[in-house]
Design a protein around this motif. Structure first.
Motif, mmCIF file in Angstrom:
data_model
loop_
_atom_site.group_PDB
_atom_site.id
_atom_site.type_symbol
_atom_site.label_atom_id
_atom_site.label_comp_id
_atom_site.label_asym_id
_atom_site.label_seq_id
_atom_site.Cartn_x
_atom_site.Cartn_y
_atom_site.Cartn_z
ATOM 1 N N VAL A 140 0.841 -1.321 0.046
ATOM 2 C CA VAL A 140 -0.154 -0.058 -0.123
ATOM 3 C C VAL A 140 0.770 1.150 0.051
ATOM 4 C CG1 VAL A 140 -1.900 1.330 1.107
ATOM 5 C CG2 VAL A 140 -2.091 -1.007 1.152
ATOM 6 N N ARG A 141 2.040 1.373 1.005
ATOM 7 C CA ARG A 141 2.726 2.455 0.583
ATOM 8 C C ARG A 141 3.566 2.626 -0.468
ATOM 9 N NH1 ARG A 141 5.962 2.661 6.561
ATOM 10 N NH2 ARG A 141 4.236 3.174 7.748
ATOM 11 N N SER A 142 3.770 1.602 -1.234
ATOM 12 C CA SER A 142 4.492 1.882 -2.743
ATOM 13 C C SER A 142 3.426 2.243 -3.693
ATOM 14 C CB SER A 142 5.254 0.634 -3.000
ATOM 15 O OG SER A 142 4.032 -0.469 -3.302
ATOM 16 N N LEU A 143 2.139 2.335 -3.340
ATOM 17 C CA LEU A 143 1.089 2.865 -4.228
ATOM 18 C C LEU A 143 1.075 4.336 -4.069
ATOM 19 C CD1 LEU A 143 -1.601 -0.118 -4.108
ATOM 20 C CD2 LEU A 143 -0.104 0.383 -6.055
ATOM 21 N N GLY A 144 1.766 4.723 -2.840
ATOM 22 C CA GLY A 144 1.663 6.208 -2.846
ATOM 23 C C GLY A 144 1.093 6.691 -1.369
ATOM 24 N N PHE A 145 0.623 5.767 -0.632
ATOM 25 C CA PHE A 145 -0.122 6.209 0.640
ATOM 26 C C PHE A 145 1.090 5.936 1.682
ATOM 27 C CE2 PHE A 145 -3.435 4.258 -1.846
ATOM 28 C CZ PHE A 145 -4.455 5.439 -1.748
ATOM 29 N N GLU A 146 1.813 7.012 1.901
ATOM 30 C CA GLU A 146 3.281 6.871 2.545
ATOM 31 C C GLU A 146 2.857 6.734 4.331
ATOM 32 O OE1 GLU A 146 6.311 6.849 1.659
ATOM 33 O OE2 GLU A 146 5.978 6.934 -0.322
ATOM 34 N N ASN A 147 1.727 7.147 4.756
ATOM 35 C CA ASN A 147 1.655 7.122 6.261
ATOM 36 C C ASN A 147 0.746 5.751 6.549
ATOM 37 O OD1 ASN A 147 2.844 9.221 6.708
ATOM 38 N ND2 ASN A 147 1.250 10.630 6.054
ATOM 39 N N PHE A 148 0.410 4.786 5.455
ATOM 40 C CA PHE A 148 -0.370 3.723 5.762
ATOM 41 C C PHE A 148 0.257 2.913 6.608
ATOM 42 C CE2 PHE A 148 -1.689 -0.802 4.901
ATOM 43 C CZ PHE A 148 -2.922 -0.528 5.008
ATOM 44 N N THR A 149 -0.260 2.474 7.862
ATOM 45 C CA THR A 149 0.512 1.480 8.749
ATOM 46 C C THR A 149 -0.478 0.192 9.066
ATOM 47 O OG1 THR A 149 1.350 3.439 9.928
ATOM 48 C CG2 THR A 149 1.589 1.422 11.023
ATOM 49 N N PHE A 150 0.072 -0.891 8.883
ATOM 50 C CA PHE A 150 -0.638 -2.068 9.261
ATOM 51 C C PHE A 150 0.200 -3.035 9.562
ATOM 52 C CE2 PHE A 150 -3.188 -6.023 7.982
ATOM 53 C CZ PHE A 150 -4.035 -5.989 8.725
ATOM 54 N N ASP A 151 0.699 -3.010 10.835
ATOM 55 C CA ASP A 151 1.565 -4.028 11.370
ATOM 56 C C ASP A 151 1.143 -4.826 12.575
ATOM 57 O OD1 ASP A 151 1.805 -1.743 12.891
ATOM 58 O OD2 ASP A 151 3.928 -1.758 12.734
ATOM 59 N N PRO A 152 -0.146 -5.461 12.541
ATOM 60 C CA PRO A 152 -0.478 -6.155 13.620
ATOM 61 C C PRO A 152 0.461 -7.078 14.287
ATOM 62 C CG PRO A 152 -1.705 -6.933 11.891
ATOM 63 C CD PRO A 152 -0.988 -6.014 11.213
ATOM 64 N N LEU A 153 1.279 -7.776 13.682
ATOM 65 C CA LEU A 153 1.921 -8.703 14.263
ATOM 66 C C LEU A 153 3.027 -8.115 15.297
ATOM 67 C CD1 LEU A 153 2.288 -11.724 11.954
ATOM 68 C CD2 LEU A 153 0.811 -11.274 13.867
ATOM 69 N N TYR A 154 3.430 -6.794 14.799
ATOM 70 C CA TYR A 154 4.526 -6.077 15.316
ATOM 71 C C TYR A 154 4.147 -5.105 16.425
ATOM 72 C CZ TYR A 154 7.470 -8.596 12.243
ATOM 73 O OH TYR A 154 7.910 -9.383 11.434
ATOM 74 N N THR A 155 2.927 -5.118 16.784
ATOM 75 C CA THR A 155 2.418 -3.881 17.711
ATOM 76 C C THR A 155 1.812 -4.821 19.099
ATOM 77 O OG1 THR A 155 1.723 -2.973 15.973
ATOM 78 C CG2 THR A 155 0.980 -2.108 17.895
ATOM 79 N N ALA A 156 2.338 -4.911 20.225
ATOM 80 C CA ALA A 156 1.884 -5.670 21.197
ATOM 81 C C ALA A 156 0.337 -5.562 21.409
ATOM 82 C CB ALA A 156 2.833 -5.128 22.402
ATOM 83 N N ASP A 157 -0.193 -4.445 21.460
ATOM 84 C CA ASP A 157 -1.694 -4.274 21.818
ATOM 85 C C ASP A 157 -2.577 -5.207 20.882
ATOM 86 O OD1 ASP A 157 -0.785 -2.615 23.871
ATOM 87 O OD2 ASP A 157 -1.058 -0.948 22.552
ATOM 88 N N ILE A 158 -2.224 -5.301 19.716
ATOM 89 C CA ILE A 158 -3.202 -6.180 18.740
ATOM 90 C C ILE A 158 -2.531 -7.217 18.127
ATOM 91 C CG2 ILE A 158 -4.462 -3.957 18.131
ATOM 92 C CD1 ILE A 158 -2.473 -3.686 15.579
ATOM 93 N N ALA A 159 -1.366 -7.561 18.330
ATOM 94 C CA ALA A 159 -0.962 -8.503 17.842
ATOM 95 C C ALA A 159 -1.795 -10.026 17.877
ATOM 96 C CB ALA A 159 0.617 -9.100 18.567
ATOM 97 N N LEU A 160 -2.422 -10.331 18.950
ATOM 98 C CA LEU A 160 -3.432 -11.421 19.115
ATOM 99 C C LEU A 160 -4.301 -11.330 18.210
ATOM 100 C CD1 LEU A 160 -3.565 -13.519 21.261
ATOM 101 C CD2 LEU A 160 -5.254 -12.224 22.541
ATOM 102 N N TYR A 161 -4.957 -10.255 17.596
ATOM 103 C CA TYR A 161 -5.950 -10.298 16.808
ATOM 104 C C TYR A 161 -5.352 -10.541 15.322
ATOM 105 C CZ TYR A 161 -8.175 -8.119 20.850
ATOM 106 O OH TYR A 161 -8.369 -8.135 22.028
#
Lengths: 296, 411
Positions: A140-161
């Motif tokens: 998604v970032r390489s499509l031009g959305f520089e600030n798009f963040t989606f890294d559930p497995l690397y964020t402790a609060d949401i890794a479980l989901y």
């Protein structure tokens, strides 16, 4: 003697003889192994089992361990969401599939395909998809959305989901097929009758169809519940329990202490607690399910 | 037709003759990264060439924490391999006590291991009640900081020479879009880096006080508090390094995406496979550039007790071969580790290995953490650090209190 009715024990002799190996296996391997494990959880066994009783020491340490408490909490959250979402997604998919659509076979196959993969493969694939450096976020970032963040497995609060996404992707197909079989078992006359009475379709599903599908729901519940309690490989493949302790599970605690930490006593204590938790759920259910029949 | 029959007959005869003497020796290990695999291939080559037996490679992918349970359950489950790697230390202690490992004392005496092995603490780690149960193979030390010249050039600052300079350089690297410190998100790497800081930034008495004497007061004391503050700095510097395995983290340093990494000298092999030269493309700082002391850990081979006499004889030949000077040189050059013999000539060694050899020769080597504490304690410490490094809300003070509790219960 010969006039009396044959003893119940000796009826169906050949079937009973054929079942002996299975009964022996179940008694020795399952029951015997369970009793052995519980007994040795009261010892201070390290790498090899040793009969040196230390009372409840292992259990005290277990319930003092932050990792164990976090694991229990994670399992509870994971189980709750997994159970509800599996049922909802599986049932909705099945209901959609049941609308006499075209290419039903194709869709059914596509939906069921993930179930043919093991948890390890599923976990690895999703680990790659969710990796911020070359997965969804990167694309998604390489499509031009520089600030798009989606890294559930690397964020402790949401890794479980994040882990749950993979579990649902893998398991929903099977639930859908089971539900679909249940829906197909409903007599068409019931649909006709409800239509004649002018009952909306969703009401028919909720108040008539679902109650009629109780046996299917119970089978599904048992399948989902057992897959929740034993969840281990999905975690290992995706996060290894991390970040931090945020996706640790009881089964992983047992494995790590049995083999990694070379502390059998602690691992046995943890697995005994898991057994206890399963029994607390299973015994009342079994009494309701099988004990109830005698009254009828 | 008769020709073919003769050839066939001869081949069969050869096979039979071969089977009578040669044994297939299954060797399990967890050396699977590029540099490691190249090193173990040297052992296999030497074994196949110098004996009539065959090396059957039983590599188990994943790190030691994945491989060890498999090895141990095979040994305790009655399906032992012919030889297996373990780290120096207490990982196989109970297997030896239970009589599952072969006594190598006669081979050790024939090879004069007591005289040639340096530091002698490695042979002590193999010895239980005066009998030798393993063959030390190499020495690995954790106390190294690997620095990428490219990363510092891109940021326009000189390559650091000490830990403090490394920390001070972090903001400039971050500004240049680099990760200041690469760190795999696995407990053994994080707790390893912490132990490196204890030994490198504090006097060795603190390290020995905590891990050898299990003194919880020292672990809760002000000196160790400084190390927890340093670990918090490392946590901040490594927060963008989204990798798991150590060699992926090393790869960040090799490619210049990260400034540096605290990792044992096995990382050396990765730099070598990538065709890099020490001193030109990368720098290694033993003891983080502060205390030039090493913990001598590493690998040893253990030989499970087998019923088969041929295999047992072949085990003995392998054990003797591992300590031979040529094997030591060939293996350790590829692996990036140091030889366990003080008397071999490692002329082909590169800069980093020479620095390590000097420290060993001067006698400044302490026993590895794995030799001092049990696996149980090690796993608890790893759990603490995996949580500490993942969650920036855990203060160094809280972590230190929990660390002191673990040390108090340690065995």
């Amino acid at each position: 003697m010969s006039a009396s009715r044959p003893n119940r024990l000796f009826r169906n002799k050949s079937a009973k003889i054929a079942a002996i190996p299975m009964i022996l296996t179940a008694m020795v391997v399952f029951v015997g192994g369970t009793i052995w494990t519980v007994a040795y959880s009261f010892t201070n066994s390290k790498l090899l089992p040793r009969w040196k009783l230390v009372g409840l020491d292992q259990y005290e340490r277990l319930w003092d361990s932050r990792r164990w408490l976090v694991s229990i909490e994670n399992l509870f959250l994971y189980g709750l969401f997994m159970l509800v979402l599996s049922f909802v997604i599986g049932f909705v998919l099945a209901a959609l599939m049941d609308q006499k659509i075209r290419f039903e076979n194709t869709f059914r196959t596509i939906m069921l395909y993930p179930f043919a993969l093991s948890f390890i493969v599923t976990g690895l694939v999703w680990q790659w998809i969710l990796n911020p450096d070359f997965g969804v976020q990167h694309i998604v970032r390489s499509l031009g959305f520089e600030n798009f963040t989606f890294d559930p497995l690397y964020t402790a609060d949401i890794a479980l989901y994040g882990v749950m996404i993979a579990g649902l992707w893998q398991g929903s197909g099977l639930i859908m097929v089971l539900m679909l079989a249940g829906l197909r078992g409903i007599d068409q006359e019931i649909w006709k009758a409800s239509r004649v009475d002018g009952i909306p379709a969703w009401k028919t599903y909720v108040f008539i169809i679902i109650p009629m599908m109780k046996p299917v729901f119970i089978t599904t519940l048992v399948l989902i519940a057992s897959s929740i309690v034993k969840v281990y490989d999905l975690i290992v493949a995706q996060t290894g329990g991390g970040p931090g302790l945020s996706t640790e599970m009881p089964a992983k605690y047992v494995y790590d202490y049995l083999f990694g930490a070379q502390n059998l006593g602690q691992g046995f204590a943890a697995s005994t607690m898991m057994l206890l938790a399963v029994l607390v759920v299973v015994i009342p259910w079994a009494m309701l399910e099988f004990g109830g029949k005698k009254r009828v | 037709m008769t020709h073919i029959r003769t050839i066939l007959g001869a081949t069969t005869a050869l096979c039979v003759a071969g089977a009578a003497q040669a044994a297939d020796l299954e060797v399990t290990h967890w050396w699977t990264s590029g540099g490691e695999a190249a090193a173990v291939a040297e052992l296999a080559k030497a074994f196949d060439a110098k004996t009539e037996h065959t090396w059957v490679d039983g590599a188990i992918a994943g790190s030691g924490s994945t491989a060890r349970p498999i090895m141990i359950s095979r040994i305790t489950g009655g399906d032992p391999m012919a030889a297996t790697q373990f780290n120096h230390g207490r990982q196989a202690e109970e297997l030896v006590e239970a009589g599952l490992m072969r006594d190598l004392t006669d081979i050790a005496e024939a090879g004069k291991w007591r005289e040639v092995i340096n530091p002698p603490s490695l042979l002590d780690a193999c010895t239980v009640d005066g009998r030798v149960y393993c063959a030390p193979l190499n020495i690995h030390s954790w106390q190294w900081l690997w620095l990428s010249h490219k990363a510092y050039e891109d940021a326009g600052i000189p390559v650091p020479t000490t830990w403090d300079e490394f920390v001070a350089a972090a903001p400039a690297l971050a500004e240049a879009g680099k990760i200041p410190m690469a760190m795999g998100k696995q407990g053994w790497q994080q707790s390893g880096a912490f132990n490196v800081m204890i030994l490198s930034l504090l006097p060795p008495e603190v390290y020995l006080g905590v891990y050898q004497d299990k003194n919880a007061e020292i672990a809760a004391g002000p000196e160790v508090a400084r190390i927890f503050a340093a670990a918090a700095a490392a946590r901040e510097m490594s927060k963008d390094s989204n990798v798991q395995d150590w060699n992926q983290a090393t790869n960040l340093v090799i490619t210049g995406q990260a400034g540096g990494q605290i990792m044992g000298d096995w990382a050396q092999g990765e730099f070598q496979v990538a065709g890099m030269t020490a001193g030109e493309d990368y720098t290694c700082l033993p003891g983080l550039g502060v205390n030039k002391t090493l913990q001598a850990g590493g690998d040893a081979f253990y030989f499970p007790v087998l019923d088969d006499e041929e295999l047992t004889a072949a085990q003995g030949e392998l054990a003797a071969l591992l300590l031979e000077p040529e094997t030591q040189v060939a293996f350790n050059l590829k692996k990036g580790s140091l030889p366990v013999r003080g008397d071999v000539d490692l002329e082909a060694a590169n800069d980093c290995m020479k620095k390590g050899l000097e420290i060993l020769a001067s006698g400044d080597a302490l026993p590895d953490v794995n030799i001092l504490i049990s696996s149980d304690t090690r796993v608890q410490i790893e759990e603490l650090f995996v949580e500490f490094f993942a969650d920036a809300s855990i203060t160094p003070e809280d972590a230190q209190a929990r660390y002191a509790d673990i040390i108090a219960d340690a065995d």
